[in-house]
Design a protein around this motif. Sequence first.
Motif, PDB file in Angstrom:
ATOM      1  N   GLY A 198       0.808  -1.209   0.000  1.00  0.00           N
ATOM      2  CA  GLY A 198       0.000   0.000   0.000  1.00  0.00           C
ATOM      3  C   GLY A 198       0.845   1.264   0.000  1.00  0.00           C
ATOM      4  N   GLU A 199       1.910   1.275   0.769  1.00  0.00           N
ATOM      5  CA  GLU A 199       2.777   2.457   0.821  1.00  0.00           C
ATOM      6  C   GLU A 199       3.451   2.701  -0.524  1.00  0.00           C
ATOM      7  N   HIS A 200       3.882   1.637  -1.185  1.00  0.00           N
ATOM      8  CA  HIS A 200       4.549   1.817  -2.477  1.00  0.00           C
ATOM      9  C   HIS A 200       3.559   2.331  -3.530  1.00  0.00           C
ATOM     10  N   LEU A 201       2.354   1.804  -3.505  1.00  0.00           N
ATOM     11  CA  LEU A 201       1.338   2.289  -4.443  1.00  0.00           C
ATOM     12  C   LEU A 201       1.020   3.763  -4.178  1.00  0.00           C
ATOM     13  N   THR A 202       0.903   4.117  -2.912  1.00  0.00           N
ATOM     14  CA  THR A 202       0.571   5.494  -2.549  1.00  0.00           C
ATOM     15  C   THR A 202       1.658   6.475  -2.982  1.00  0.00           C
ATOM     16  N   ALA A 203       2.907   6.062  -2.861  1.00  0.00           N
ATOM     17  CA  ALA A 203       4.024   6.951  -3.189  1.00  0.00           C
ATOM     18  C   ALA A 203       4.441   6.880  -4.652  1.00  0.00           C
ATOM     19  N   HIS A 204       3.793   6.035  -5.431  1.00  0.00           N
ATOM     20  CA  HIS A 204       4.251   5.794  -6.800  1.00  0.00           C
ATOM     21  C   HIS A 204       4.084   7.052  -7.659  1.00  0.00           C
ATOM     22  N   PRO A 205       5.136   7.489  -8.360  1.00  0.00           N
ATOM     23  CA  PRO A 205       5.030   8.707  -9.169  1.00  0.00           C
ATOM     24  C   PRO A 205       4.069   8.582 -10.341  1.00  0.00           C
ATOM     25  N   GLY A 206       3.702   7.359 -10.718  1.00  0.00           N
ATOM     26  CA  GLY A 206       2.784   7.173 -11.830  1.00  0.00           C
ATOM     27  C   GLY A 206       1.326   7.168 -11.436  1.00  0.00           C
ATOM     28  N   VAL A 207       1.036   7.348 -10.153  1.00  0.00           N
ATOM     29  CA  VAL A 207      -0.351   7.319  -9.659  1.00  0.00           C
ATOM     30  C   VAL A 207      -0.810   8.746  -9.404  1.00  0.00           C
ATOM     31  N   ALA A 208      -1.906   9.135 -10.054  1.00  0.00           N
ATOM     32  CA  ALA A 208      -2.371  10.522 -10.001  1.00  0.00           C
ATOM     33  C   ALA A 208      -3.307  10.796  -8.831  1.00  0.00           C
ATOM     34  N   LYS A 209      -3.931   9.758  -8.312  1.00  0.00           N
ATOM     35  CA  LYS A 209      -4.834   9.939  -7.176  1.00  0.00           C
ATOM     36  C   LYS A 209      -4.891   8.660  -6.363  1.00  0.00           C
ATOM     37  N   ILE A 210      -4.972   8.830  -5.051  1.00  0.00           N
ATOM     38  CA  ILE A 210      -5.177   7.719  -4.129  1.00  0.00           C
ATOM     39  C   ILE A 210      -6.494   7.919  -3.406  1.00  0.00           C
ATOM     40  N   THR A 211      -7.307   6.869  -3.394  1.00  0.00           N
ATOM     41  CA  THR A 211      -8.491   6.837  -2.537  1.00  0.00           C
ATOM     42  C   THR A 211      -8.257   5.745  -1.501  1.00  0.00           C
TER      43      THR A 211
END
Length: 488
Positions: free
Chosen positions: A200-213
Motif C-alpha cells: 500500500g505504501e509503495h502504491l501510494t508513493a508511486h510517481p505514476g499514480v495521479a490519485k489515491i483513494t
Amino acid sequence: MTQTDAAAAARPVLNPATGEVIQTVADSTIAEVDDAVRTARAAFTGGPWPALPRSERARHLLRAADAVESAAETLYRLETRNNGRPITETRAQLSRVPEWFRYNAGLLAAQRDAVLPSDGPYLTYQRRAPLGVCGIITPFNHPLLILARSLSAALATGNTVVVKPSETTPLSTLALVEVLREAGLPDGVVNVVTGGRDVGEHLTAHPGVAKITLTGGTEAGRAAAVATAARFARVTAELGGKTPILVFDDADPAAAAEGAAFAAFVAAGQSCVAGSRFLVQRGIHDEFVAALARRAESIRIGDPADPATRLGPLISAVQRDRVLRMIDVGVEEGARLVTGGGVPGDLPGPLRGGFYVRPTVLAGATNAMRVAQEEIFGPVAVVVPFDDEDDAVAKANDNRYGLGAGVWTRDVARAHRVADRLVAGMVWVNDHHRLEPSLPWGGTKESGTGRDAGTESFDDFTWIKTVVVRTAADDADWYGRDEPGRLN
C-alpha cells in the motif's frame, strides 16, 4: 484487467468465524506493483478506455452492474466467509453495489461542460479530463461496497485503476475483478495488487499514480496525505471515527435503544461510523441503558453463514484482544459494565476458534474516558449522560474525529438546529448509517479529507481545462493598436 502474478511468499487468508485458513494469496512484490501501474498507464495512454465516447463507457458500467447483480450470491457468501459479517448484513449491503455503477453511468451520460461568462468577444468553456492511473486502497470491513464506491466513479470518468484490498480480505475483490473482466471491461483498465502495508505504501508513493483513494486508519491516511503531497497528487481519505449519537429526552428511549443497537453492533462494530458514543439526556438515561442492554443480550451470535445469525466475529485475534483490553480499560476508568464483555462461552465446536466478542454496553462513562474518545472498532457501546442541548453538542464535538453523528429527537426544530452545530461530515436524524450513491461520504478533522460518492467524487476523478476562444473578426494585435485597451 491484470492481477499481478506474485512471486512473494503466500499469505494465509482466514475465516474469522473459525480461525481456519480459507486459502493463501501471494503478496505482490514491489516490482509487481510497478508492473501494475505500468499496465494501467499503458491502458490509459494507449488503450481505448479514456477515448471511448461517454455513452460507450456508460454502457460498460451498466453491463458491469448487471454482471455484479448476476454474481451476487457468490459474492455475498465469499465476502461473509472472508470477513465474518453475517450473511443477512452482507446480502443487504452488497445488493446495493450495482447502484454505484448505474449512478456513475448516469452522471457520465448527463455530464455537461460549463460555459463561463466572459467579457468581450470570447467564448469560454471548461472541459473535464481523467486524471490517469488511480490507486484504490480498501479496508477489510466493507470490501466490495467501498471499492465499488470509488471504482465506479474512477472508471466512469475515464481513469484506469490499481486496487489494493486489505491483506485480510482480498477474496471478494479478486472475484469482483473477474466478474468485470467477463463483462467486457478492456484489459489493463482494472488491476489488482495484494499484500500488506509495504504494498500500500509503495502504491501510494508511486510517481505514476495521479490519485489515491484510501479507507483506513488515521495514521495510514496521514502517511498517504504526505506521500501524495510530495508530487501534488490527489488523495481522498476516509479514516477513523468516534460517532456520537445524541439521544434527547423527548425521544422514546426504547425506540432510540433499538436504533442505538443497530448503530453500535452492525458489522460487529467494525465500521468507521459505528455508533460507539451515546450521549443520553439524564431524564431517560437509565431507561435507555436498560433497553439497550436488553437488546444487546438478545442478539444472536453464531456462524455468519447462518441467516439466523445477527452478530459475527471480529476480523482477527489481534482485533478481538484489543477490543477486550479496551473494555477492561473502560471499567478501570470507572465505567460500569452493564452487559457483555468477554467472549461467548456457548459457541459450537468449529466456532470456538473464531474471534468473537459479546455485544457490550458500558454506562456511567464520562466524555474524557479513553473508551469515549478512542476508536474501539468492536461491538462496544459507551453511554455518557448530558444535561441540556449545549452540553450535548459540546460533548459530541469534543473529539478528534468528525466522520458521522446521530440525533434522536421528536423535536423537528431541535433536529435541524443540533445537526447544524455538529462537526461531522454526515449526520443522521432518528436513523443511522443511511447511504445512497448520491450522498457524499466523508468527514472532517482526523476523519479524513475529500468525499466518496455523489457528484463530488465523480468530479474529483477529473481535472479541469478552461478553453478561451476569441470570436472577434479582427486580429488580436495588441502592439499595433494606438490604444491597446484593457489588459486582462
